[in-house]
Design an enzyme around this catalytic site. Structure first.
Site, PDB file in Angstrom:
ATOM      1  N   ASP A  12       0.791  -1.121  -0.015  1.00 26.93           N
ATOM      2  CA  ASP A  12      -0.058   0.024   0.054  1.00 26.93           C
ATOM      3  C   ASP A  12       0.958   1.314   0.061  1.00 26.93           C
ATOM      4  O   ASP A  12       0.542   2.238   0.446  1.00 26.93           O
ATOM      5  CB  ASP A  12      -1.047  -0.035   1.207  1.00 26.93           C
ATOM      6  CG  ASP A  12      -1.690  -1.252   1.289  1.00 26.93           C
ATOM      7  OD1 ASP A  12      -2.329  -1.499   0.515  1.00 26.93           O
ATOM      8  OD2 ASP A  12      -1.962  -1.833   2.319  1.00 26.93           O
ATOM      9  N   LYS A  15       2.632   1.821  -5.060  1.00 26.55           N
ATOM     10  CA  LYS A  15       3.212   1.517  -6.224  1.00 26.55           C
ATOM     11  C   LYS A  15       2.447   1.611  -7.627  1.00 26.55           C
ATOM     12  O   LYS A  15       3.123   1.856  -8.770  1.00 26.55           O
ATOM     13  CB  LYS A  15       3.454  -0.059  -6.078  1.00 26.55           C
ATOM     14  CG  LYS A  15       4.426  -0.433  -5.005  1.00 26.55           C
ATOM     15  CD  LYS A  15       4.691  -2.037  -4.780  1.00 26.55           C
ATOM     16  CE  LYS A  15       3.214  -2.789  -4.421  1.00 26.55           C
ATOM     17  NZ  LYS A  15       2.813  -2.192  -3.204  1.00 26.55           N
ATOM     18  N   GLY A  39      -4.054  -4.352  -4.465  1.00 27.18           N
ATOM     19  CA  GLY A  39      -5.014  -2.987  -4.967  1.00 27.18           C
ATOM     20  C   GLY A  39      -4.056  -1.749  -5.151  1.00 27.18           C
ATOM     21  O   GLY A  39      -3.339  -1.172  -4.309  1.00 27.18           O
ATOM     22  N   GLN A 198       2.133  -6.172  -3.131  1.00 28.38           N
ATOM     23  CA  GLN A 198       2.474  -6.135  -1.482  1.00 28.38           C
ATOM     24  C   GLN A 198       3.854  -5.572  -1.304  1.00 28.38           C
ATOM     25  O   GLN A 198       4.163  -4.460  -1.875  1.00 28.38           O
ATOM     26  CB  GLN A 198       2.353  -7.644  -1.016  1.00 28.38           C
ATOM     27  CG  GLN A 198       1.040  -8.291  -0.849  1.00 28.38           C
ATOM     28  CD  GLN A 198       0.619  -8.734  -2.007  1.00 28.38           C
ATOM     29  OE1 GLN A 198       1.324  -9.706  -2.864  1.00 28.38           O
ATOM     30  NE2 GLN A 198      -0.618  -8.450  -2.452  1.00 28.38           N
TER      31      GLN A 198
END
Length: 408
Positions: A12, A15, A39, A198
């Site tokens: 988070d 990226k 996400g 991640q």
């Protein structure tokens, strides 16, 4: 030139935005790990796109993107995502390809994920997307790859429910498959951007095991998950936020104390919109952990850091960052593997003066306030890694470069 963009924290970090920004100068973008649990949010001209499996370069009409061998692909979620792009006027046909070695997420894996986590004495906090189970099946050599979908003996071994699930997707998936190793060799003289999922601290080997992802979220995963050799990687960029966040369970030494730092936590969470793109869960928030960031730089050979969310501190009089851990009275400056030590760790904090000005107006490093520069320079000195790109807002244009990422 091959450039890797990976998360340098617990995911988070922003990226998606950075890959989208750097993709301007890339010919191809490859996602090398993770699945629909990721996400990646991109904002262009005020419009927000939430991507989960499709690489972030897809918004450029002249870019082709690849879902790599290290990914686990959920067909149902993938085609919903592609439909979302179509609905928003993004033509993706003929530009999205999937490695024939990527593994497929089957519907029963989602419930298996949830059941297995619920049965653990120390739950991981899975997203319940079937990611961990798919990687587990892969490791046990019982998984099914895209290349296996037209291998009748293999598909006959599947349950009827799984065959029924795959039936409407099989031809569409096979039409998108490629030999990614052959493609990467063919395109070896082009600019290729490799997008991680991640972050470093969630990597299966170098992260806070067992509270980690099941895939390779380290820089080396770009090689194993994309069909290129490790010496073909030219540069590694590590993305990190000006503070720390984490989703799910596991140690987080710099997490804000809910007893006396709840107001600060709520401020950072609200201002930084720290809610999961995939799950909607509020993220755990804390001080920037420079001990963990330096560790991530070392174990991933990060050449240059990318700092995001710096603008979240615009209204604060004072900023603090963690420079060591106090573990049962002992000062520790290296990141431990031992989970009880990490759980016991209390952050040793360094104070910095705030800048009390709007960073959104800044378009270069030189235009940043003096105190913002001091904060960045301290991070560079502590990690012994330069900060080459800085983001001061969510939109694509709210980004500026100090050192050219596509220059060797």
């Amino acid at each position: 030139m091959n450039v890797v963009v990976m998360g340098a924290q617990w995911g988070d970090e922003g990226k998606g935005k950075i890959v989208d920004y750097l993709a301007q100068e890339a010919k191809y973008v490859v996602r090398f790990a993770g699945g629909a649990n990721a996400g990646h949010t991109i904002v262009v001209d005020g419009k927000k796109y939430a991507l989960h499996q499709v690489p972030s370069g897809i918004l450029y009409p002249d870019k082709s993107v690849f879902l790599g061998s290290g990914m686990v692909v959920d067909p149902e979620a993938l085609f919903k995502e592609l439909q979302m792009l179509s609905d928003n006027g993004i033509s993706w046909e003929g530009r999205v390809f999937i490695s024939d070695r990527a593994h497929i997420v089957l519907p029963g894996y989602r419930q298996m994920d949830k059941d297995r986590d619920a049965a653990r004495k120390r739950p991981i906090g899975t997203t319940g997307r079937g990611i961990g189970t798919t990687y587990s099946q892969k490791s046990e050599r019982d998984g099914i790859r895209l290349a296996d979908l037209d291998w009748k003996d293999k598909t006959d071994d599947l349950d009827q429910a799984d065959r029924d699930f795959l039936a409407p997707y099989t031809d569409r998936l096979l039409a998108m498959r490629v030999d990614i190793a052959a493609k990467m060799w063919e395109y070896r003289r082009e600019n290729i951007l490799f997008e991680g999922a991640q972050g470093a601290m969630l990597d299966l080997d170098s992260g806070t095991y067992p509270y980690v992802s099941s895939g390779a979220s380290c820089a080396a995963g770009a090689s194993s998950g994309s069909g290129i050799g490790p010496r073909a990687i030219d540069k590694v960029l590590g993305v990190f936020k000006a503070y720390e966040t984490r989703v799910g369970n596991g140690p987080m030494p710099t997490e804000f104390n809910t007893t006396n730092e709840s107001e600060l936590c709520n401020y950072v969470r609200k201002t930084g919109n720290e809610f999961g793109v995939t799950t909607g869960r509020p993220r755990r928030c804390g001080y920037l952990d420079l001990v963990a960031l330096r560790y991530a730089c070392h174990v991933n050979s990060i050449d240059s850091l990318v700092l995001t969310h710096l603008d979240i501190y615009d209204d604060m009089d004072e900023i603090e960052a963690c420079v060591a851990y106090d573990i049962n009275g002992k000062i520790v400056t290296d990141f431990p593997a031992n989970i009880p030590d990490l759980n016991a760790a209390k952050p040793v904090l360094e104070k910095f003066q705030g800048w009390k000005s709007d960073l959104h107006a800044c378009s270069s490093y030189g235009s940043l306030p003096k105190n913002a520069k001091k904060y960045i320079e301290y991070i560079e000195a502590f990690t012994d890694t330069p900060v080459g790109i800085i983001s001061v807002g969510a939109d694509r244009v709210e980004t500026f470069v100090r050192s050219k990422p596509w220059k060797r």
